[in-house]
Design a protein around this motif. Sequence first.
Motif, PDB file in Angstrom:
ATOM      1  N   ASN B  52       0.824  -1.204   0.000  1.00  0.00           N
ATOM      2  CA  ASN B  52       0.000   0.000   0.000  1.00  0.00           C
ATOM      3  C   ASN B  52       0.864   1.262   0.000  1.00  0.00           C
ATOM      4  O   ASN B  52       0.560   2.220  -0.699  1.00  0.00           O
ATOM      5  N   ASN B  53       1.943   1.241   0.764  1.00  0.00           N
ATOM      6  CA  ASN B  53       2.841   2.391   0.763  1.00  0.00           C
ATOM      7  C   ASN B  53       3.380   2.664  -0.633  1.00  0.00           C
ATOM      8  O   ASN B  53       3.461   3.806  -1.071  1.00  0.00           O
ATOM      9  N   PHE B 108      -7.062  -1.475   9.611  1.00  0.00           N
ATOM     10  CA  PHE B 108      -5.966  -1.283  10.562  1.00  0.00           C
ATOM     11  C   PHE B 108      -5.480   0.157  10.501  1.00  0.00           C
ATOM     12  O   PHE B 108      -5.086   0.644   9.448  1.00  0.00           O
ATOM     13  N   ALA B 109      -5.516   0.811  11.631  1.00  0.00           N
ATOM     14  CA  ALA B 109      -5.139   2.218  11.659  1.00  0.00           C
ATOM     15  C   ALA B 109      -3.702   2.412  11.187  1.00  0.00           C
ATOM     16  O   ALA B 109      -3.389   3.384  10.498  1.00  0.00           O
ATOM     17  N   ILE B 110      -2.830   1.473  11.528  1.00  0.00           N
ATOM     18  CA  ILE B 110      -1.411   1.654  11.232  1.00  0.00           C
ATOM     19  C   ILE B 110      -1.162   1.771   9.722  1.00  0.00           C
ATOM     20  O   ILE B 110      -0.307   2.539   9.276  1.00  0.00           O
ATOM     21  N   ILE B 111      -1.951   1.051   8.904  1.00  0.00           N
ATOM     22  CA  ILE B 111      -1.723   1.057   7.456  1.00  0.00           C
ATOM     23  C   ILE B 111      -2.123   2.401   6.864  1.00  0.00           C
ATOM     24  O   ILE B 111      -1.372   3.012   6.098  1.00  0.00           O
ATOM     25  N   LEU B 112      -3.322   2.866   7.235  1.00  0.00           N
ATOM     26  CA  LEU B 112      -3.772   4.171   6.755  1.00  0.00           C
ATOM     27  C   LEU B 112      -2.839   5.271   7.272  1.00  0.00           C
ATOM     28  O   LEU B 112      -2.492   6.207   6.554  1.00  0.00           O
ATOM     29  N   ALA B 113      -2.388   5.121   8.515  1.00  0.00           N
ATOM     30  CA  ALA B 113      -1.508   6.133   9.106  1.00  0.00           C
ATOM     31  C   ALA B 113      -0.209   6.251   8.310  1.00  0.00           C
ATOM     32  O   ALA B 113       0.263   7.356   8.038  1.00  0.00           O
ATOM     33  N   PHE B 118       3.469   9.095   5.720  1.00  0.00           N
ATOM     34  CA  PHE B 118       4.746   8.915   5.028  1.00  0.00           C
ATOM     35  C   PHE B 118       4.624   8.787   3.508  1.00  0.00           C
ATOM     36  O   PHE B 118       5.158   9.603   2.770  1.00  0.00           O
ATOM     37  N   ALA B 119       3.872   7.766   3.060  1.00  0.00           N
ATOM     38  CA  ALA B 119       3.881   7.429   1.635  1.00  0.00           C
ATOM     39  C   ALA B 119       3.358   8.567   0.764  1.00  0.00           C
ATOM     40  O   ALA B 119       3.820   8.755  -0.362  1.00  0.00           O
ATOM     41  N   PHE B 128       8.575   2.344   0.430  1.00  0.00           N
ATOM     42  CA  PHE B 128       8.710   0.891   0.495  1.00  0.00           C
ATOM     43  C   PHE B 128       9.433   0.493   1.784  1.00  0.00           C
ATOM     44  O   PHE B 128       8.975  -0.371   2.534  1.00  0.00           O
ATOM     45  N   LEU B 129      10.553   1.182   2.063  1.00  0.00           N
ATOM     46  CA  LEU B 129      11.330   0.882   3.265  1.00  0.00           C
ATOM     47  C   LEU B 129      10.519   1.151   4.524  1.00  0.00           C
ATOM     48  O   LEU B 129      10.537   0.373   5.473  1.00  0.00           O
ATOM     49  N   ASP B 130       9.794   2.265   4.511  1.00  0.00           N
ATOM     50  CA  ASP B 130       8.974   2.628   5.660  1.00  0.00           C
ATOM     51  C   ASP B 130       7.938   1.539   5.943  1.00  0.00           C
ATOM     52  O   ASP B 130       7.780   1.093   7.083  1.00  0.00           O
ATOM     53  N   GLY B 131       7.255   1.082   4.884  1.00  0.00           N
ATOM     54  CA  GLY B 131       6.250   0.034   5.046  1.00  0.00           C
ATOM     55  C   GLY B 131       6.868  -1.254   5.555  1.00  0.00           C
ATOM     56  O   GLY B 131       6.346  -1.913   6.453  1.00  0.00           O
ATOM     57  N   LEU B 132       8.015  -1.587   4.964  1.00  0.00           N
ATOM     58  CA  LEU B 132       8.706  -2.816   5.352  1.00  0.00           C
ATOM     59  C   LEU B 132       9.100  -2.763   6.827  1.00  0.00           C
ATOM     60  O   LEU B 132       8.917  -3.727   7.571  1.00  0.00           O
ATOM     61  N   GLY B 133       9.621  -1.627   7.262  1.00  0.00           N
ATOM     62  CA  GLY B 133      10.045  -1.494   8.654  1.00  0.00           C
ATOM     63  C   GLY B 133       8.882  -1.557   9.618  1.00  0.00           C
ATOM     64  O   GLY B 133       8.915  -2.293  10.609  1.00  0.00           O
TER      65      GLY B 133
END
Lengths: 188, 209
Positions: B52-53, B108-113, B118-119, B128-133
């Motif tokens: 998604n990011n 999930f709030a974290i995904i939308l957040a 960030f994205a 991509f890195l942010d999502g992965l982390g």
Amino acid sequence: MAHDAHEQNDSVFKVGINLTLACLLSSAVIAGTYAVTAPIAAKTRIQLDNQARKALVADAQDFKAIEGKTGWYAALKDGKVIAYVVPAESKGYAGAIKMLAAVSVDSKIIDYAILSHKETPGLGDKAEKPAFRKRFAGKAAENLEVVKVPSDKNIQALTGATITSRAVTKGIKEAVEEVSAFTADKKK
Amino acid sequence: MKNLWDIFYKGLFAQNPIFRLALSLCPALAVTSNVYNALAMGLSVMFVITANNVVVSIFRKWVNPKVRVPVYITSIATIVTVLILTLQAYLPDIYKELYLYLNLIVVFAIILARAEVFAAKNPVFLSFLDGLGMGAGFAGAMVFIAIVRELFGNGTLMGIQVFGASYDPALIMILPPGGFIIIGLMIAAFNLIGQHQDKLKAAKQGSDA
């Protein structure tokens, strides 16, 4: 002024197009994935069903659907019916428990498998484990009762999951009774 | 290079979704009673958040700010649906265990957040890195909770007996309260370490000045 520029950008038409395109793109992706996975998923499901039946009646060489009874299968060995695999359902602690029961021709439970349930993980879902299933093997309908004291004659309840134990036992008992009625009918 | 590592690493500790941000606690309770499910759920969320990011980052210049939330949700829902269809076809066992919770990943709030914070503002690779982390931090936390709960609540790890048959399992660990207790303790531990680090940083800045 910056605010004005922002307003212009937000015309209903533009916003609508934006959302529509996103949804179109999304449906295209889902449709594409579905086209690829649907046939495979259907095949996996049939395979799993057959595996589940085979796991219940190990001796069976083939399974044949019984006409007029949806979901009923006869387990065949050397052309003779050795058992019936029938669906069973019961209301558990947190929703329907769907099961597959293998019943011998003399109306005794051989084994069962739980296809889907919503029981508590770690408690109620132990009803799927062989340790609990073994308590059923070879029992006729009249012995399918849940008791709390350890017993070989009846079904001993799972610790912390009496409702699940009762539900599974009730579903299985009904299945055994149905098969017994079915075989009695056939003999006439 | 240091910067790239920081973007990935912050999700593991400083902004760990479960232990620091206290987001997505529902799955952290629901599917952590055994390690296998927690790992599968963690990896699923990691995949969704990363994908998604990337998608949000690619389309960030074309998405109208007024409808960004519906667009992001559409994107998340699409990715989750694709994931569900794929699991259904290729990994039916995992699908059977998780199907109740997979749909919930959409909200999930974290995904939308991560999409919003960030994205939507950063290039594809960084997103991509942010999502992965963030995903790795989530999956790691899930697996950690599950290890403790399964070990003490059932005496097993990944279904293998660890403590032997004589171990009398502590039922409370398998039940939701056990999850709450562990998550609470972990949040406390992470906060303590975080405070300690802040203090160190402050002391360092003090000596620099």
